[in-house]
Write an enzyme that holds these catalytic residues in place. Structure first.
Site, short mmCIF file in Angstrom:
data_model
loop_
_atom_site.label_atom_id
_atom_site.label_comp_id
_atom_site.label_asym_id
_atom_site.label_seq_id
_atom_site.Cartn_x
_atom_site.Cartn_y
_atom_site.Cartn_z
N ASP A 1 -32.43 52.49 -113.78
CA ASP A 1 -30.83 52.21 -113.10
C ASP A 1 -31.28 53.77 -111.73
O ASP A 1 -30.10 54.51 -112.02
CB ASP A 1 -30.41 52.83 -114.93
CG ASP A 1 -29.34 51.33 -114.82
OD1 ASP A 1 -30.83 50.56 -115.01
OD2 ASP A 1 -29.11 51.49 -116.67
N LYS B 1 -28.67 44.17 -114.81
CA LYS B 1 -28.08 43.72 -116.88
C LYS B 1 -26.85 44.32 -116.61
O LYS B 1 -25.94 44.97 -115.17
CB LYS B 1 -28.80 44.71 -117.53
CG LYS B 1 -28.44 46.54 -116.74
CD LYS B 1 -29.67 47.25 -117.60
CE LYS B 1 -29.83 49.10 -117.84
NZ LYS B 1 -28.98 49.54 -117.55
N CYS C 1 -29.65 54.75 -121.01
CA CYS C 1 -30.04 53.44 -120.74
C CYS C 1 -31.30 53.52 -120.91
O CYS C 1 -32.37 52.24 -121.10
CB CYS C 1 -29.43 53.20 -119.50
SG CYS C 1 -27.98 52.41 -119.25
#
Length: 196
Positions: A9, A103, A145
């Site tokens: 990310d 995602k 994450c």
């Protein structure tokens, strides 16, 4: 046996100037790009990246976020905030990243192991098909994450290591708690524990 790198990310909304900025995100984007440039095809047989890719994630978006389970609107499909940070994007467009896993279209989906590539392959299956057994995990954020991805890697049967020098957390207390979670789960940890 081969080793892979998961870059979690590294997106505009998670770096300075984004809707959910993490201090040090922009610096980290460049550092991870340098790591990929040095290591792709050498230390790592494969490099993959994950992207938050939200369409309608329900209660994950909130006008009154708690910053644990709910957050301000971020990484919306088609908007600039969801794109890779300019410090990292060139290694993706330059072919140094083998696959991108999206995602969270309709859920929070913090873990990269909840993501799918453009052909619909889940991350774990993609890695196993290529003989990857060991994983290094880096990115944003250590206490969200990155944590979820590393813990799910071990749960899926991979050997995982988090490189703290290439990860940044939201807050010092939750980052320290994530490191403890790594130790308890059998995730190896490398590097200095960041204060944020």
């Amino acid at each position: 046996m081969s080793r892979g790198l998961i870059v979690v990310d590294v997106q505009n909304d998670f770096c300075e100037g984004g809707s959910v900025p993490v201090a040090g995100g922009a610096r980290l984007a460049t550092a991870i790009a340098d790591l990929v440039e040095r290591s792709a095809g050498g230390d790592y047989a494969y490099v993959v990246a994950t992207r938050d890719h939200h369409i309608d994630p329900g209660t994950h978006f909130s006008d009154d976020p708690d910053f644990r389970d709910s957050f301000p609107v971020h990484c919306v499909v088609g908007e600039a905030g969801g794109e890779f940070h300019p410090g990292f994007a060139p290694v993706v467009t330059g072919g140094k990243v083998d696959a991108v896993f999206f995602k969270g279209a309709h859920s929070a989906s913090k873990s990269g192991f909840e993501g799918f590539d453009a052909q619909g392959a889940p991350l774990a299956d993609w890695l196993r098909a290529r003989g990857v057994e060991d994983l290094d995990v880096v990115g944003i954020a250590t206490d969200h994450c990155v944590r979820a991805t590393a813990l799910d890697a071990v749960a899926a049967g991979f050997r995982a290591r988090v490189l703290l020098d290439y990860s940044v957390g939201v807050a010092s207390d939750t980052t320290a708690a994530a490191v403890q979670d790594f130790h308890r789960a059998g995730v190896a940890v490398s590097g200095e524990t960041p204060t944020r």
